[in-house]
Write a protein that holds these residues in place. Structure first.
Motif, mmCIF file in Angstrom:
data_model
loop_
_atom_site.group_PDB
_atom_site.id
_atom_site.type_symbol
_atom_site.label_atom_id
_atom_site.label_comp_id
_atom_site.label_asym_id
_atom_site.label_seq_id
_atom_site.Cartn_x
_atom_site.Cartn_y
_atom_site.Cartn_z
ATOM 1 N N ARG A 152 0.863 -1.195 0.000
ATOM 2 C CA ARG A 152 0.000 0.000 0.000
ATOM 3 C C ARG A 152 0.895 1.239 0.000
ATOM 4 O O ARG A 152 2.056 1.180 0.417
ATOM 5 N N PRO A 153 0.332 2.385 -0.419
ATOM 6 C CA PRO A 153 1.124 3.619 -0.345
ATOM 7 C C PRO A 153 1.522 3.896 1.108
ATOM 8 O O PRO A 153 0.721 3.687 2.025
ATOM 9 N N THR A 154 2.765 4.330 1.332
ATOM 10 C CA THR A 154 3.219 4.617 2.694
ATOM 11 C C THR A 154 2.455 5.812 3.277
ATOM 12 O O THR A 154 1.906 6.642 2.553
ATOM 13 N N ALA A 155 2.452 5.869 4.613
ATOM 14 C CA ALA A 155 1.656 6.888 5.312
ATOM 15 C C ALA A 155 2.020 8.302 4.868
ATOM 16 O O ALA A 155 1.154 9.145 4.664
ATOM 17 N N TRP A 156 3.333 8.577 4.698
ATOM 18 C CA TRP A 156 3.718 9.953 4.343
ATOM 19 C C TRP A 156 3.214 10.331 2.967
ATOM 20 O O TRP A 156 2.921 11.516 2.725
ATOM 21 N N THR A 157 3.078 9.346 2.062
ATOM 22 C CA THR A 157 2.568 9.700 0.726
ATOM 23 C C THR A 157 1.082 10.048 0.792
ATOM 24 O O THR A 157 0.582 10.780 -0.050
ATOM 25 N N ASP A 163 2.562 14.674 9.365
ATOM 26 C CA ASP A 163 1.680 13.777 10.113
ATOM 27 C C ASP A 163 2.270 12.374 10.262
ATOM 28 O O ASP A 163 2.013 11.692 11.268
ATOM 29 N N ALA A 164 3.070 11.949 9.291
ATOM 30 C CA ALA A 164 3.732 10.646 9.435
ATOM 31 C C ALA A 164 4.788 10.710 10.540
ATOM 32 O O ALA A 164 4.916 9.786 11.349
ATOM 33 N N ILE A 165 5.532 11.820 10.598
ATOM 34 C CA ILE A 165 6.537 11.975 11.663
ATOM 35 C C ILE A 165 5.840 12.053 13.023
ATOM 36 O O ILE A 165 6.225 11.370 13.981
ATOM 37 N N LEU A 166 4.796 12.884 13.107
ATOM 38 C CA LEU A 166 4.089 13.053 14.389
ATOM 39 C C LEU A 166 3.447 11.745 14.846
ATOM 40 O O LEU A 166 3.445 11.423 16.039
#
Lengths: 386, 386
Positions: A152-157, A163-166
């Motif tokens: 699946r597409p990664t969270a940051w994409t 928001d992915a870092i947080l």
């Protein structure tokens, strides 16, 4: 911080004697070494591992889900997506949260030394380990600009870098919070080990990134092995050690469990790197020679580059420039790695690491029957079709 | 996750009656509210606060430095730079690690309810809070692309995004590790509160970023206040609560200390936002109206935008387009915020929040003498020359 575990296509063990004359896409590794006192049936071990993973998920998932539900709204949403439990729009998804090998190692190690009661007492710690693993995946994907994770597409994409870092930050805190709320007498010692492991994972990720930026001749095999141990071995070792702690094991047995997980993790990484060069695209989902095309300094490549052979010079010349499909045949590049001994070395190393893992396991869990679950899981993560 | 504390130029309290007719760069706020039973001498409180901060640094810095020394090499180097203890090349620096108000709050709250012994027992927890604060600064600077922190280039501008993120991750783990190794009976409860606080800080940072991307008319005053509480109030509250926990305080007193820190934190943020518009460039180091030029939706601006006044419409029209120094006079924009009541509201709110903080403090620490240190610190963080 590599994802371990393979698909259901795995049928054979990888860590035995190397098969010398395979070509790209056809290699199947040999049988795993036979531990003393255990029947050597890869198939039954595979079934045992699958059952352990299934039972672990059944125990840990409710703990994990209820923990993630306590995250603030945004972090919860991103985490549920990352775990495969929600689509990007927040609707429920079928879920593909990976094999969750680490929580299974926690529970299986606890059961090996403390039986069912210890296993049950370690469920929260197992969930904590899985949260820590996933926090590192969320952050690594941002840093590495990886766009796909678990198909699946990664969270940051999907949600953006911030928001992915947080969410990674919050998931780390949530993992440590689980241990802080755990009344088990081992929970504080477990938190110390897990925090130490996070720091080692960070250094491993840093070293990996830094090594990829350096010239091929500047990278040594020892530092590549050390990086792989920090990045992949450390958390597998920590998972096993936590299981030991929750079983009330002696410090030396906890250390032996940690060493078992580390060595199995290194064996996994060596096999994974072999697959990255010679893996069958039908099984890996990646083109043959994928790691060579991106000039990855994987373990077989660094072993080849530092071999002092004529093929090493040929490989170094190829790695000095970016891959150009018009000019370079990846099968010949793979052959250079093989001629320089990179493939043989990696497979011998993997077998050696698995042998060391078995020794550590026998030290921590002398009863072969009790050690069977951990052995099955170690074989499972290193058993990959190539 | 804003840095609190001001320079040595502070001489007056900010939270009293607003002065209505100041122009950009000339505002000085009024006197702080006088708590019952305390002599109102801002100067002596300032001296008391300075002494508390100095003593806190003397207690906490060795703990902090020895903890940071245990980080893996890369993370240690980046952290030592971030804390101002090393230059980018690794040579020792004089050190400007900020005012370290949060560890001072931990120690002062512990002393207020448990005396010198409690203060001494809370040193490790104080260091943990400072580590958590600095992990958020490292990550926020990456996300916000802020290039300056404590008058030096931010860590990501020096070491790159990846190492700044990894160091933040490792520093979070180190903070939680300190609590896990702490034999104090309150350490597990402290770890739970600190982990909860991390999650709230993450949500606050997310909301802040998300609000800045939205159109001015889509942002409400309540959510702006909630964001400021999460981003700035939560960790100040957590610091005070941890001090209470280490003094063995009752749960309701711990909660009152948390509320005290949160309200003082909100008062700080309100004053900081006033300074961001009307601050004297000679003291802030930023041009007058800096927050207006970047269209920041700070608390006075959102109060003005949502006031329903003619000046609100004028301000909304200005905020609808990026700042253009050829076309817009920032002093007039500031005047629109002021005419729409944004400045009066912010100053009245700051006074109100400080009054609430005092009430919570009186609840947790009824003895005015014992509460004096926390009061002095609260006044210190909200006392800024504008």
């Amino acid at each position: 911080m590599t994802e371990t575990g393979c698909g259901t296509t795995a049928t054979r063990g990888p860590t035995g004697a190397p098969e010398r004359h395979g070509t790209i896409g056809t290699q199947r590794a040999g049988e795993p070494p036979t531990p003393a006192g255990r029947p050597d049936t890869a198939e039954s071990e595979g079934q045992e591992a699958a059952a352990l993973l299934r039972e672990s998920r059944a125990s840990v998932d409710p703990e994990l889900r209820s923990a993630i539900a306590t995250l603030p709204p945004t972090m919860s949403r991103v985490a549920l997506y990352h775990f495969g439990w929600q689509h990007a729009d927040g609707t429920p998804a079928e879920g593909n949260a990976g094999k969750a090998i680490r929580p299974a190692l926690v529970l299986t190690a606890a059961a090996a030394l403390g039986g069912a009661a210890a296993r049950q007492s370690a469920v929260r710690a197992a969930a904590a380990v899985e949260l820590i693993h996933n926090f590192t995946l969320l952050h690594d994907d941002v840093m590495d600009r990886d766009t796909t994770r678990r198909h699946r597409p990664t969270a940051w994409t999907v949600f953006g870098d911030a928001d992915a870092i947080l969410t990674g930050d919050a998931v780390q805190a949530l993992g440590m919070r689980l241990l802080a709320t755990d009344p088990h007498p081992a929970s504080a010692a477990a938190a110390v080990r897990l925090a130490d492991c996070v720091m080692e994972l960070c250094e491993g990720q840093h070293t990996d990134t830094a090594m990829e930026r350096r010239a091929p001749h500047e990278v040594t095999l020892d530092e590549t092995l050390a990086m792989a141990e920090a990045k992949t071995g450390a958390l597998l070792g920590c998972a096993c050690a936590l299981g030991g702690l929750y079983a009330g094991a002696a410090e030396e047995d906890v250390e032996a469990l940690d060493a078992f997980g580390r060595q199995a993790g290194l064996a996994f990484q060596l096999i994974d790197d072999v697959i990255g060069i010679w893996g069958d695209p039908r099984h890996t989902g990646k083109p043959a020679g994928a790691d060579l095309a991106v000039r990855k300094k994987s373990l077989p490549v660094v072993a080849a580059l530092t071999s002092g052979t004529p093929a090493a010079a040929e490989l170094a010349a190829l790695y000095a420039a970016p891959y150009d499909e018009e000019k370079e045949d990846l099968e010949r590049t793979a052959l250079a790695v093989e001629r320089a001994g990179g493939r043989d070395w990696a497979q011998a190393q993997a077998a050696d690491r698995m042998a060391r893992a078995m020794q550590e396991l026998a030290r921590a869990v002398p009863d072969p029957e009790a050690a069977g679950g951990l052995l099955a899981l170690a074989e499972f993560v290193t058993r990959r079709t190539t």
